[in-house]
Design a protein around this motif. Structure first.
Motif, PDB file in Angstrom:
ATOM      1  N   ILE A 120       1.157  -0.967  -0.103  1.00 22.25           N
ATOM      2  CA  ILE A 120      -0.062  -0.196  -0.705  1.00 22.25           C
ATOM      3  C   ILE A 120       0.952   1.132  -0.258  1.00 22.25           C
ATOM      4  CG2 ILE A 120      -1.733   1.348   1.726  1.00 22.25           C
ATOM      5  CD1 ILE A 120      -3.261  -1.769   2.313  1.00 22.25           C
ATOM      6  N   SER A 121       1.875   1.015   1.045  1.00 19.45           N
ATOM      7  CA  SER A 121       2.228   2.665   1.035  1.00 19.45           C
ATOM      8  C   SER A 121       3.297   2.718  -0.055  1.00 19.45           C
ATOM      9  CB  SER A 121       3.095   2.460   2.326  1.00 19.45           C
ATOM     10  OG  SER A 121       4.630   1.247   2.369  1.00 19.45           O
ATOM     11  N   ILE A 124       1.284   4.177  -2.808  1.00 21.98           N
ATOM     12  CA  ILE A 124       0.631   5.777  -2.187  1.00 21.98           C
ATOM     13  C   ILE A 124       2.173   6.420  -2.868  1.00 21.98           C
ATOM     14  CG2 ILE A 124       0.885   7.731  -0.476  1.00 21.98           C
ATOM     15  CD1 ILE A 124      -0.893   5.332   0.756  1.00 21.98           C
ATOM     16  N   SER A 125       3.295   5.755  -2.715  1.00 21.12           N
ATOM     17  CA  SER A 125       4.411   6.669  -3.266  1.00 21.12           C
ATOM     18  C   SER A 125       4.799   6.541  -4.812  1.00 21.12           C
ATOM     19  CB  SER A 125       6.180   5.633  -2.862  1.00 21.12           C
ATOM     20  OG  SER A 125       6.175   5.887  -1.490  1.00 21.12           O
ATOM     21  N   LEU A 128       2.340   9.007  -5.887  1.00 24.96           N
ATOM     22  CA  LEU A 128       3.070  10.711  -5.356  1.00 24.96           C
ATOM     23  C   LEU A 128       3.647  11.434  -6.105  1.00 24.96           C
ATOM     24  CD1 LEU A 128       2.923  10.752  -1.811  1.00 24.96           C
ATOM     25  CD2 LEU A 128       1.118  11.676  -2.791  1.00 24.96           C
ATOM     26  N   TYR A 129       5.012  10.150  -6.736  1.00 26.02           N
ATOM     27  CA  TYR A 129       5.499  10.634  -7.742  1.00 26.02           C
ATOM     28  C   TYR A 129       5.212  10.666  -9.040  1.00 26.02           C
ATOM     29  CZ  TYR A 129       9.699   9.247  -5.467  1.00 26.02           C
ATOM     30  OH  TYR A 129      11.182   9.571  -3.921  1.00 26.02           O
ATOM     31  N   LYS A 132       1.799  16.668  -9.730  1.00 29.38           N
ATOM     32  CA  LYS A 132       2.571  17.146  -9.541  1.00 29.38           C
ATOM     33  C   LYS A 132       3.571  17.367  -8.732  1.00 29.38           C
ATOM     34  CE  LYS A 132      -0.120  20.477 -13.142  1.00 29.38           C
ATOM     35  NZ  LYS A 132      -0.860  21.492 -13.304  1.00 29.38           N
ATOM     36  N   ARG A 136       1.746  17.499  -4.751  1.00 28.22           N
ATOM     37  CA  ARG A 136       2.240  16.200  -4.043  1.00 28.22           C
ATOM     38  C   ARG A 136       2.907  16.858  -2.868  1.00 28.22           C
ATOM     39  NH1 ARG A 136       7.588  15.189  -5.908  1.00 28.22           N
ATOM     40  NH2 ARG A 136       6.929  14.198  -8.332  1.00 28.22           N
ATOM     41  N   ASN A 137       3.111  17.982  -2.555  1.00 27.10           N
ATOM     42  CA  ASN A 137       4.140  18.672  -1.231  1.00 27.10           C
ATOM     43  C   ASN A 137       3.117  18.682   0.045  1.00 27.10           C
ATOM     44  OD1 ASN A 137       6.182  18.035  -2.106  1.00 27.10           O
ATOM     45  ND2 ASN A 137       7.165  20.328  -3.152  1.00 27.10           N
ATOM     46  N   PHE A 139      -0.434  17.481  -0.187  1.00 22.50           N
ATOM     47  CA  PHE A 139      -1.080  15.945  -0.005  1.00 22.50           C
ATOM     48  C   PHE A 139       0.032  15.989   0.915  1.00 22.50           C
ATOM     49  CE2 PHE A 139      -1.044  11.864  -0.226  1.00 22.50           C
ATOM     50  CZ  PHE A 139      -2.887  11.516   0.307  1.00 22.50           C
ATOM     51  N   ILE A 140       1.904  15.598   1.123  1.00 26.46           N
ATOM     52  CA  ILE A 140       1.928  15.672   2.231  1.00 26.46           C
ATOM     53  C   ILE A 140       2.424  16.252   3.018  1.00 26.46           C
ATOM     54  CG2 ILE A 140       4.566  14.321   2.188  1.00 26.46           C
ATOM     55  CD1 ILE A 140       5.237  13.369  -0.043  1.00 26.46           C
ATOM     56  N   GLN A 141       2.410  17.132   3.084  1.00 29.13           N
ATOM     57  CA  GLN A 141       2.117  18.426   4.430  1.00 29.13           C
ATOM     58  C   GLN A 141       0.918  17.842   5.022  1.00 29.13           C
ATOM     59  OE1 GLN A 141       3.664  20.525   5.793  1.00 29.13           O
ATOM     60  NE2 GLN A 141       5.828  20.234   4.651  1.00 29.13           N
ATOM     61  N   TYR A 144       1.161  13.547   5.407  1.00 27.09           N
ATOM     62  CA  TYR A 144       1.970  12.981   6.538  1.00 27.09           C
ATOM     63  C   TYR A 144       2.495  13.837   7.278  1.00 27.09           C
ATOM     64  CZ  TYR A 144       6.647  10.953   7.672  1.00 27.09           C
ATOM     65  OH  TYR A 144       7.550  10.615   8.762  1.00 27.09           O
ATOM     66  N   LEU A 174      -5.744   9.728  -6.449  1.00 25.17           N
ATOM     67  CA  LEU A 174      -5.116   8.063  -5.071  1.00 25.17           C
ATOM     68  C   LEU A 174      -5.981   6.924  -5.805  1.00 25.17           C
ATOM     69  CD1 LEU A 174      -3.429   7.261  -3.450  1.00 25.17           C
ATOM     70  CD2 LEU A 174      -4.014   8.742  -1.479  1.00 25.17           C
TER      71      LEU A 174
ATOM     72  N   PHE B   7      -3.460   7.410   7.256  1.00 25.04           N
ATOM     73  CA  PHE B   7      -3.151   7.936   7.657  1.00 25.04           C
ATOM     74  C   PHE B   7      -1.792   6.714   7.848  1.00 25.04           C
ATOM     75  CE2 PHE B   7      -1.246  10.670  11.137  1.00 25.04           C
ATOM     76  CZ  PHE B   7      -2.035  11.457  10.887  1.00 25.04           C
ATOM     77  N   GLU B   9       0.082   4.218   6.328  1.00 20.72           N
ATOM     78  CA  GLU B   9       0.396   4.247   5.322  1.00 20.72           C
ATOM     79  C   GLU B   9       0.930   5.112   5.196  1.00 20.72           C
ATOM     80  OE1 GLU B   9       0.749   1.356   4.331  1.00 20.72           O
ATOM     81  OE2 GLU B   9      -0.820   0.638   5.692  1.00 20.72           O
ATOM     82  N   ILE B  10       0.708   6.095   4.865  1.00 19.09           N
ATOM     83  CA  ILE B  10       0.658   7.308   4.196  1.00 19.09           C
ATOM     84  C   ILE B  10       2.274   7.703   4.612  1.00 19.09           C
ATOM     85  CG2 ILE B  10       1.005  10.032   4.140  1.00 19.09           C
ATOM     86  CD1 ILE B  10      -1.963   9.500   2.702  1.00 19.09           C
ATOM     87  N   GLY B  11       1.941   7.316   6.418  1.00 16.44           N
ATOM     88  CA  GLY B  11       3.402   7.181   7.466  1.00 16.44           C
ATOM     89  C   GLY B  11       4.798   6.653   6.842  1.00 16.44           C
ATOM     90  N   ASN B  12       4.387   6.081   5.829  1.00 14.93           N
ATOM     91  CA  ASN B  12       5.839   4.271   4.859  1.00 14.93           C
ATOM     92  C   ASN B  12       5.610   4.784   4.048  1.00 14.93           C
ATOM     93  OD1 ASN B  12       5.506   3.289   7.670  1.00 14.93           O
ATOM     94  ND2 ASN B  12       4.052   1.658   7.200  1.00 14.93           N
ATOM     95  N   ILE B  13       5.201   5.965   3.232  1.00 14.62           N
ATOM     96  CA  ILE B  13       6.079   6.495   1.949  1.00 14.62           C
ATOM     97  C   ILE B  13       7.404   6.878   2.064  1.00 14.62           C
ATOM     98  CG2 ILE B  13       3.609   7.828   1.235  1.00 14.62           C
ATOM     99  CD1 ILE B  13       4.566  10.590   1.754  1.00 14.62           C
ATOM    100  N   ASN B  14       7.806   6.963   0.877  1.00 17.45           N
ATOM    101  CA  ASN B  14       9.064   6.760   0.058  1.00 17.45           C
ATOM    102  C   ASN B  14       9.753   7.587   1.285  1.00 17.45           C
ATOM    103  OD1 ASN B  14      11.998   8.145  -0.741  1.00 17.45           O
ATOM    104  ND2 ASN B  14      10.910   6.277  -2.034  1.00 17.45           N
ATOM    105  N   LEU B  17      10.523  11.306  -0.506  1.00 13.60           N
ATOM    106  CA  LEU B  17       8.806  12.844  -1.128  1.00 13.60           C
ATOM    107  C   LEU B  17       9.130  13.590   0.506  1.00 13.60           C
ATOM    108  CD1 LEU B  17       6.841   9.773  -1.596  1.00 13.60           C
ATOM    109  CD2 LEU B  17       7.255  11.890  -3.138  1.00 13.60           C
ATOM    110  N   ALA B  21       9.365  17.498   0.213  1.00 15.73           N
ATOM    111  CA  ALA B  21       7.905  18.469   0.737  1.00 15.73           C
ATOM    112  C   ALA B  21       7.879  18.654   2.194  1.00 15.73           C
ATOM    113  CB  ALA B  21       6.712  17.501   1.120  1.00 15.73           C
ATOM    114  N   PHE B  23       9.041  21.136   5.042  1.00 17.38           N
ATOM    115  CA  PHE B  23       9.503  23.058   5.293  1.00 17.38           C
ATOM    116  C   PHE B  23      10.387  22.982   6.464  1.00 17.38           C
ATOM    117  CE2 PHE B  23       4.215  23.998   5.133  1.00 17.38           C
ATOM    118  CZ  PHE B  23       4.246  23.814   3.735  1.00 17.38           C
TER     119      PHE B  23
END
Lengths: 185, 301
Positions: A120-121, A124-125, A128-129, A132, A136-137, A139-141, A144, A174, B7, B9-14, B17, B21, B23
């Motif tokens: 799954i992760s 998602i990665s 995200l790649y 745009k 992407r940023n 969404f991650i902000q 994540y 997504l 949520f 799973e998003i914690g395990n993204i590359n 990335l 992202a 700041f």
């Protein structure tokens, strides 16, 4: 101090490793924890737990990115604390964030398919790649770092409607991507 | 539960990335913020000293102009005007107040009633007006449902200008801030049937930094402009009764919010007004009130 040097300090079991980590990453930790818990005291406690976890896991672990590793640990720690505190201390902003994520899957689908978490992760990665940079940023902000919509507006200089519109489109994309990959949560 | 799982799973993204992202902040930015804070203190001191130097002789001559009343006005004259302006006090959001015909002169303090003010306005390039800064308790998000079939469409700057029918760029921005936003291709949100759903155009100005921006402590001004209004997307809770400012004969609602970022504190100003049937929302953080007012003034040309 350079991250590789901090990691070496952990391997040497020097307590200076925690001091240096705190000096460099405390603001990041407090910020992520506070975004989820919405309480400064709880956030600071969460950060202390994070430093202990990092101390206990390095070594044997040698993270490629200390920044990413610490942010993951503090995020998970804060999430567990949030579940624990949920009944007493609700964070409406974080509840809203979680409800937004419901758009990424079909809520009427009651069949739970067990899929390896890494699948799954990774999906998602990859997704995200494929989108745009800016989308992407943001969404991650949001999902994540759990950054508030207001802070995203301030940082990107976009109105709330525009940020929400962008997040909405990314969530729908997504959802379509996960469905295409045969992934059900 | 599913959203919590997602949520997690998003914690395990590359990890790349996650870093891209981020700041990020560093000591340089922090030092600049501290320096800026001291500079702001000094500027405020000079401003207060100048105001005192002008006001005291006027008080002595019983000729008090109704100008630049920051926070609360203490004059009876202003209080009388405030009563006339407070009909929106029971409303909780800037959004609601925008729905009023705020360009109506019925409730507006007349800036030309005092010849001293007129002179002062000329001397200060039109920025000396009736200013009230309302203390903001909190700003929260309101639900914003998007049509399921909405999509983005890129408009050229000329198309945007044609839609608004006038130049919507501000004519004044503080010297230390630089344009960050892109104004060549503007992304707008369309409904599935091809009609415009969200017409908001944003301008972002920020102090330059060689490093990635630490957004909260960096002097920033963002201006959002819309003909359709802002969809009630923000609810502002004021600590005290709302008071309306008057800048260049336009009613402007101004709020100030004290924010924390870690152990650091910073002020942010927000202003909402309607000028020439276009809604403006101006947000400024880590800038002085004086610069903020000048920026609003620069939108009303």
């Amino acid at each position: 101090m350079d991250d590789s040097k901090i990691i070496e300090l952990y391997f040497e079991r020097s307590e200076k490793a925690i001091e240096e980590t705190q000096a460099k990453y405390d603001k990041l930790c407090v910020c992520i924890a506070n975004n989820i818990l919405n309480n400064e005291e709880d956030a600071k406690e969460c950060c202390n737990d994070t430093y202990l976890k990092v101390w206990n896991t390095i070594p044997p672990l040698r993270p490629a990115s200390l920044y990413a590793y610490i942010s993951k640990v503090v995020r998970n720690t804060a999430l567990h604390k949030y579940e624990y505190y949920h009944a007493q201390k609700r964070n409406n902003e974080f509840d809203m964030l979680l409800s937004e994520l419901e758009e990424c899957f079909n809520t009427s689908d009651n069949i739970e398919v067990i899929i390896d978490n890494s699948v799954i992760s990774n999906a998602i990665s990859e997704f995200l790649y494929s989108i745009k940079n800016e989308a992407r940023n943001i969404f991650i902000q949001r999902y994540y770092y759990s950054e508030s919509i207001r802070n995203l507006c301030n940082h990107y200089g976009m109105s709330k409607s525009k940020i929400e519109s962008m997040l909405h489109r990314t969530r729908i994309k997504l959802k379509e991507y996960l469905e295409k990959e045969g992934i059900s949560l | 539960m599913k959203s919590k799982k997602l949520f997690e799973e998003i914690g395990n993204i590359n990890e790349n990335l996650i870093e891209q992202a981020a700041f990020k902040s560093d000591d340089k930015t922090k030092n600049r913020a501290i320096w800026y804070r001291w500079a702001s203190f000094a500027a405020c001191f000079v401003l207060i000293a100048s105001v005192v130097a002008v006001i005291i002789p006027l008080i002595e001559s019983n000729n008090i102009p109704n100008i630049f009343s920051v926070e609360e006005s203490s004059t009876n004259e202003s209080n009388e005007k405030e009563k006339g302006l407070s009909k929106e006090d029971d409303e909780n959001s800037f959004q609601n107040s925008e729905k009023e015909d705020i360009t109506s002169n019925d409730n507006m303090a007349d800036p030309s009633q005092n010849s001293d003010q007129e002179e002062s306005t000329k001397e200060n390039d039109g920025i000396n007006n009736l200013i009230f800064v309302n203390e903001v308790n909190s700003i929260s998000n309101a639900a914003n449902e998007f049509p399921p079939d909405c999509y983005e469409e890129v408009w050229s700057w000329d198309e945007v200008l044609s839609y608004y029918g006038k130049n919507i760029k501000p004519t004044y921005i503080p010297d230390n801030l630089f344009k960050i936003s892109n104004d060549t291709d503007i992304e707008l949100t369309m409904r599935g049937d091809g009609t415009l759903y969200c017409d908001v155009v944003d301008f972002l100005y920020r102090e330059k930094s060689e490093d990635d921006v630490f957004m909260q402590m960096t002097p920033t001004i963002s201006i959002s402009i819309s003909k359709m209004n802002f969809f009630g997307d923000m609810i502002i809770d004021f600590k005290t009764e709302k008071k309306v400012s008057n800048i260049k004969n336009i009613e402007v609602m101004i709020g100030c919010e004290e924010n924390n970022y870690g152990d650091e504190k910073y002020d942010a100003y927000i202003a909402v007004f309607n000028y020439d049937n276009v809604y403006y929302r101006v947000y400024g953080s880590n800038i002085s009130l004086d610069e903020f007012i000048k920026t609003i003034s620069g939108c009303i040309e």
